[in-house]
Design a protein around this motif. Structure first.
Motif, PDB file in Angstrom:
ATOM      1  N   HIS A   1      -1.209  10.615   1.258  1.00  0.00           N
ATOM      2  CA  HIS A   1      -0.331  10.959   2.389  1.00  0.00           C
ATOM      3  C   HIS A   1      -0.837  10.312   3.676  1.00  0.00           C
ATOM      4  O   HIS A   1      -0.060   9.752   4.454  1.00  0.00           O
ATOM      5  CB  HIS A   1      -0.256  12.485   2.577  1.00  0.00           C
ATOM      6  CG  HIS A   1       0.671  13.176   1.648  1.00  0.00           C
ATOM      7  ND1 HIS A   1       2.044  13.078   1.748  1.00  0.00           N
ATOM      8  CD2 HIS A   1       0.428  13.988   0.589  1.00  0.00           C
ATOM      9  CE1 HIS A   1       2.604  13.807   0.796  1.00  0.00           C
ATOM     10  NE2 HIS A   1       1.648  14.364   0.072  1.00  0.00           N
ATOM     11  N   GLY A   2      -2.143  10.391   3.894  1.00  0.00           N
ATOM     12  CA  GLY A   2      -2.733   9.794   5.089  1.00  0.00           C
ATOM     13  C   GLY A   2      -2.574   8.285   5.125  1.00  0.00           C
ATOM     14  O   GLY A   2      -2.279   7.710   6.180  1.00  0.00           O
ATOM     15  N   ALA A   3      -2.774   7.646   3.984  1.00  0.00           N
ATOM     16  CA  ALA A   3      -2.630   6.185   3.911  1.00  0.00           C
ATOM     17  C   ALA A   3      -1.190   5.776   4.206  1.00  0.00           C
ATOM     18  O   ALA A   3      -0.949   4.803   4.932  1.00  0.00           O
ATOM     19  CB  ALA A   3      -3.064   5.675   2.544  1.00  0.00           C
ATOM     20  N   ILE A   4      -0.235   6.505   3.651  1.00  0.00           N
ATOM     21  CA  ILE A   4       1.178   6.203   3.909  1.00  0.00           C
ATOM     22  C   ILE A   4       1.483   6.317   5.396  1.00  0.00           C
ATOM     23  O   ILE A   4       2.092   5.418   5.986  1.00  0.00           O
ATOM     24  CB  ILE A   4       2.089   7.133   3.075  1.00  0.00           C
ATOM     25  CG1 ILE A   4       1.986   6.777   1.598  1.00  0.00           C
ATOM     26  CG2 ILE A   4       3.537   7.061   3.559  1.00  0.00           C
ATOM     27  CD1 ILE A   4       2.609   7.803   0.661  1.00  0.00           C
ATOM     28  N   ALA A   5       1.049   7.405   6.006  1.00  0.00           N
ATOM     29  CA  ALA A   5       1.311   7.611   7.437  1.00  0.00           C
ATOM     30  C   ALA A   5       0.673   6.505   8.275  1.00  0.00           C
ATOM     31  O   ALA A   5       1.304   5.951   9.183  1.00  0.00           O
ATOM     32  CB  ALA A   5       0.789   8.980   7.870  1.00  0.00           C
TER      33      ALA A   5
ATOM     34  N   ALA B   1       0.842  -1.206   0.000  1.00  0.00           N
ATOM     35  CA  ALA B   1       0.000   0.000   0.000  1.00  0.00           C
ATOM     36  C   ALA B   1       0.878   1.258   0.000  1.00  0.00           C
ATOM     37  O   ALA B   1       0.599   2.209  -0.735  1.00  0.00           O
ATOM     38  CB  ALA B   1      -0.932   0.001   1.207  1.00  0.00           C
ATOM     39  N   ILE B   2       1.936   1.240   0.800  1.00  0.00           N
ATOM     40  CA  ILE B   2       2.849   2.387   0.859  1.00  0.00           C
ATOM     41  C   ILE B   2       3.485   2.638  -0.505  1.00  0.00           C
ATOM     42  O   ILE B   2       3.507   3.772  -0.996  1.00  0.00           O
ATOM     43  CB  ILE B   2       3.928   2.169   1.945  1.00  0.00           C
ATOM     44  CG1 ILE B   2       3.293   2.223   3.342  1.00  0.00           C
ATOM     45  CG2 ILE B   2       5.058   3.183   1.805  1.00  0.00           C
ATOM     46  CD1 ILE B   2       4.187   1.687   4.457  1.00  0.00           C
ATOM     47  N   ARG B   3       4.000   1.589  -1.133  1.00  0.00           N
ATOM     48  CA  ARG B   3       4.632   1.744  -2.456  1.00  0.00           C
ATOM     49  C   ARG B   3       3.652   2.311  -3.481  1.00  0.00           C
ATOM     50  O   ARG B   3       3.981   3.222  -4.256  1.00  0.00           O
ATOM     51  CB  ARG B   3       5.180   0.405  -2.964  1.00  0.00           C
ATOM     52  CG  ARG B   3       6.467  -0.025  -2.330  1.00  0.00           C
ATOM     53  CD  ARG B   3       7.115  -1.202  -3.070  1.00  0.00           C
ATOM     54  NE  ARG B   3       6.244  -2.349  -3.290  1.00  0.00           N
ATOM     55  CZ  ARG B   3       6.017  -3.317  -2.397  1.00  0.00           C
ATOM     56  NH1 ARG B   3       6.612  -3.273  -1.210  1.00  0.00           N
ATOM     57  NH2 ARG B   3       5.222  -4.325  -2.687  1.00  0.00           N
ATOM     58  N   LEU B   4       2.443   1.772  -3.485  1.00  0.00           N
ATOM     59  CA  LEU B   4       1.446   2.235  -4.442  1.00  0.00           C
ATOM     60  C   LEU B   4       1.013   3.677  -4.165  1.00  0.00           C
ATOM     61  O   LEU B   4       0.841   4.476  -5.093  1.00  0.00           O
ATOM     62  CB  LEU B   4       0.233   1.307  -4.441  1.00  0.00           C
ATOM     63  CG  LEU B   4       0.490  -0.093  -4.998  1.00  0.00           C
ATOM     64  CD1 LEU B   4      -0.684  -1.017  -4.685  1.00  0.00           C
ATOM     65  CD2 LEU B   4       0.761  -0.037  -6.497  1.00  0.00           C
ATOM     66  N   ALA B   5       0.855   4.011  -2.892  1.00  0.00           N
ATOM     67  CA  ALA B   5       0.468   5.386  -2.538  1.00  0.00           C
ATOM     68  C   ALA B   5       1.577   6.367  -2.898  1.00  0.00           C
ATOM     69  O   ALA B   5       1.307   7.478  -3.368  1.00  0.00           O
ATOM     70  CB  ALA B   5       0.124   5.475  -1.052  1.00  0.00           C
ATOM     71  N   LYS B   6       2.828   5.957  -2.722  1.00  0.00           N
ATOM     72  CA  LYS B   6       3.941   6.823  -3.129  1.00  0.00           C
ATOM     73  C   LYS B   6       3.921   7.039  -4.641  1.00  0.00           C
ATOM     74  O   LYS B   6       4.247   8.128  -5.123  1.00  0.00           O
ATOM     75  CB  LYS B   6       5.276   6.234  -2.676  1.00  0.00           C
ATOM     76  CG  LYS B   6       5.522   6.418  -1.188  1.00  0.00           C
ATOM     77  CD  LYS B   6       6.884   5.881  -0.797  1.00  0.00           C
ATOM     78  CE  LYS B   6       7.173   6.149   0.670  1.00  0.00           C
ATOM     79  NZ  LYS B   6       8.521   5.705   1.057  1.00  0.00           N
TER      80      LYS B   6
END
Length: 108
Positions: free
Chosen positions: A89-93, A71-76
């Motif tokens: 940004h919220g999902a990454i955090a 999820a972090i990689r995709l959100a980035k």
């Protein structure tokens, strides 16, 4: 479930997963979120949801970190297209916090 029987799609599986998750049926939620990620593997929110369901299912908990990391990689990737995407940004955090790396959230 009727919607899925008629026409399986990522949105229907995500809705079912959310329903099962909020009802406390985490194993069933994980199964639904897994189907959503199979149909649309590039959607970071689906992977974050899957991580949450795994996190609360004892026999699947070991899979949560990998789902959150994806999820972090995709959100980035989303942020590379739109650096102002507050949801990404919220999902990454949130994902970093859930894998025990809250300080990494600022590196988004």
């Amino acid at each position: 479930q009727n919607s899925i029987r008629i026409k399986p799609n990522d949105g229907a599986y995500t809705n079912l997963g959310n329903l099962e998750y909020y009802a406390g049926n985490y194993r069933a939620a994980a199964a639904a979120f897994e189907e959503a990620t199979k149909l649309t593997p590039a959607k970071y929110l689906y992977w974050a949801n899957l991580g949450d369901a795994y996190r609360w299912t004892p026999e699947l908990k070991s899979r949560a970190t990998a789902a959150y990391e994806r999820a972090i990689r995709l959100a980035k990737g989303e942020l590379s297209l739109n650096p102002n995407n507050a949801l990404a940004h919220g999902a990454i955090a949130a994902c970093y916090a859930k894998i025990g790396k809250p300080d990494a959230a600022g590196s988004g």
